[in-house]
Enzyme design. Structure first.
Site, PDB file in Angstrom:
ATOM      1  CE  LYS A   1      -4.093   1.811   0.192  1.00 25.00           C
ATOM      2  NZ  LYS A   1      -3.637   2.651  -0.954  1.00 25.00           N
TER       3      LYS A   1
ATOM      4  CE  LYS B   1       4.911   7.498  -1.393  1.00 19.65           C
ATOM      5  NZ  LYS B   1       4.314   7.783  -0.078  1.00 19.65           N
TER       6      LYS B   1
HETATM    7  N1  GLU Z   1       0.674   8.870   0.204  1.00 28.16           N
HETATM    8  C1  GLU Z   1       0.125   8.665   1.503  1.00 28.16           C
HETATM    9  C2  GLU Z   1       1.230   8.256   2.484  1.00 28.16           C
HETATM   10  O1  GLU Z   1       2.388   8.546   2.285  1.00 28.16           O
HETATM   11  C3  GLU Z   1      -1.072   7.719   1.507  1.00 28.16           C
HETATM   12  C4  GLU Z   1      -0.815   6.336   1.017  1.00 28.16           C
HETATM   13  C5  GLU Z   1      -2.067   5.487   0.850  1.00 28.16           C
HETATM   14  O2  GLU Z   1      -3.151   5.955   1.144  1.00 28.16           O
HETATM   15  O3  GLU Z   1      -1.910   4.350   0.427  1.00 28.16           O
HETATM   16  O4  GLU Z   1       0.957   7.730   3.525  1.00 28.16           O
END
Ligand code: GLU
Length: 420
Positions: free
Chosen positions: A68, A104
């Site tokens: 995620k 990511k």
């Molecule tokens: N980009 C956000 C983070 O760094 C959210 C990631 C997500 O919702 O999967 O936590």
């Protein structure tokens, strides 16, 4: 810069390992990402020329569930940066006890230089290029720096076309009309506000009207400024890539936001006094809240901070060297993997709702978010007290012990400990 970021992350990981109860197998398994993909994305520009962009997706670990993590569109995106951010996501999801691993992605591009149509073609091209390595049970992207609901909408639509299946749970942070959830766009600031509320007395000694300075006035920074002002804080400085706006008596946040929404930048703001871009970091304040990019507070400016506490809303805004300087000067740090975890937590709710074919109300989202943020904030604070650790190390230790527990539960460590 980006390799330094990865080195910093590895160093913090090793520091935390010394204080955590972990199996050697778990430490070994976290040395390298499970999967790293680099793709080329050719895009037909509006003027008819073809330009190729570099895109990435890294799945760092998926022991606890599908990977995620967000997708960022920024010129500084590299393989090392995406890997580091995926590594941090692995800790963040473990810290919050979400049934996810860490991932990511990103594209090296300045989205401001692209027209809307070019950006859509780039997003769809990127989705097609990484389609084999994402999926509701595999890796679930979301927004990050310079991506938003619109971009997530293009991604979920493109993925459905490629796979010939409606699969809303492949992407979170989508528009409501495509299965997005209430409260996702304010989730990072809502979560950060809850962490600040819970730790306020601990880190600011019952101050009546604490002051806050916020670096980064995008989605998270601007919304958090409003929440803090409504809660009686004085927002004494805000900064973006164009300027810092200060008022030691507290800014009228609504007016600053109106100017930023209207012009796209803080420069020329009619309220407060305008200073150079980085002045926000060294403003006299009680809490400093970096909410922009990584590495904002580094060895050269850490000694000049005037704050008692830093709440990290951005991912990785303090370098490891700066960490040590702040430790020496007695500035407390509340770490990113806790402070900004509201975003991924509400992403989890969206994923669950999509898989159930359900809709959650805004009230349910707010209630469940509060429960998660408050519980894990106090777990980290208690662990810091019990083991006499800084909050950052305590957060890593807590996350690492959960991760190690999951890895060990796969049973392989025991098998080999007994000689195979
Ligand atoms: N980009 C956000 C983070 O760094 C959210 C990631 C997500 O919702 O999967 O936590």
């Amino acid at each position: 810069m980006n390799d330094a970021l990865l080195e910093d992350a590895e160093q913090r990981f090793h520091d935390a390992c010394e204080h955590a109860q972990l199996s050697v197998d778990a430490i070994e398994r976290l040395q390298l990402p499970e999967m790293s993909l680099k793709v080329s994305i050719p895009v037909r520009m509006d003027d008819g020329t073809l330009r190729t962009f570099a895109g990435y997706r890294v799945r760092y670990d998926s022991t606890r569930g599908p990977a995620k993590g967000g997708i960022r569109f920024h010129p500084s995106v590299t393989a090392a940066e995406v890997t580091t951010l995926a590594f941090w996501m692995t800790f963040k999801t473990a810290l919050m006890d979400l049934p996810f691993g860490g991932g990511k992605g990103g594209v090296a591009v300045d989205p401001k230089e692209l027209s809307a149509a070019e950006l859509e073609r780039l997003t769809r091209g990127y989705t097609a290029a990484i389609a084999d390595v994402i999926g509701p049970d595999l890796d679930v992207p979301a927004p990050d720096v310079a991506t938003n609901e619109l971009v997530m909408g293009w991604m979920v639509h493109e993925y459905a076309k490629i796979t010939r299946r409606h699969q809303p749970a492949v992407i979170t942070g989508k528009p409501r009309q495509l299965g997005g959830i209430a409260g996702r766009s304010s989730a990072t600031s809502d979560g950060a506000f809850l962490v600040i509320r819970e730790l306020r007395d601990r880190v600011l000694d019952d101050l009546d009207r604490p002051r806050a300075a916020i670096q980064g006035f995008g989605n998270a920074g601007a919304q958090l400024a409003t929440l803090l002002a409504e809660d009686g804080w004085m927002v004494v400085a805000v900064g973006d890539s164009s300027a810092t706006i200060v008022d030691p008596d507290g800014l009228d946040v609504a007016k600053v936001r109106e100017h930023k929404d209207g012009t796209g930048s803080l420069a020329g703001c009619p309220v407060g006094e305008e200073r150079e871009r980085d002045a926000v970091l060294t403003t006299e304040t009680d809490a400093l809240i970096p909410a922009a990019l990584e590495g904002a507070i580094h060895a050269d400016n850490a000694g000049e901070l005037q704050a008692k506490v830093v709440f990290e809303v951005a991912n990785g805004p303090i370098t490891a060297q700066a960490d040590r300087i702040l430790d020496d000067t007695g500035v407390e740090i509340v770490p990113d993997i806790l402070v900004n975890a509201g975003g991924v937590t509400v992403s989890w709710f969206e994923w669950v709702a999509n898989r159930q074919g359900d809709r959650w109300t805004a009230a349910t989202v707010a209630e469940r978010l509060e429960e998660r943020m408050v519980t894990e904030t106090h777990t980290v604070a208690d662990l810091a007290d019990e083991r006499d650790l800084p909050l950052r190390t305590a957060a890593y230790v807590h996350a690492l012990e959960r991760l190690s527990g999951a890895m060990d539960a796969t049973g392989t460590a025991d098998l080999f400990a007994n000689g195979g």
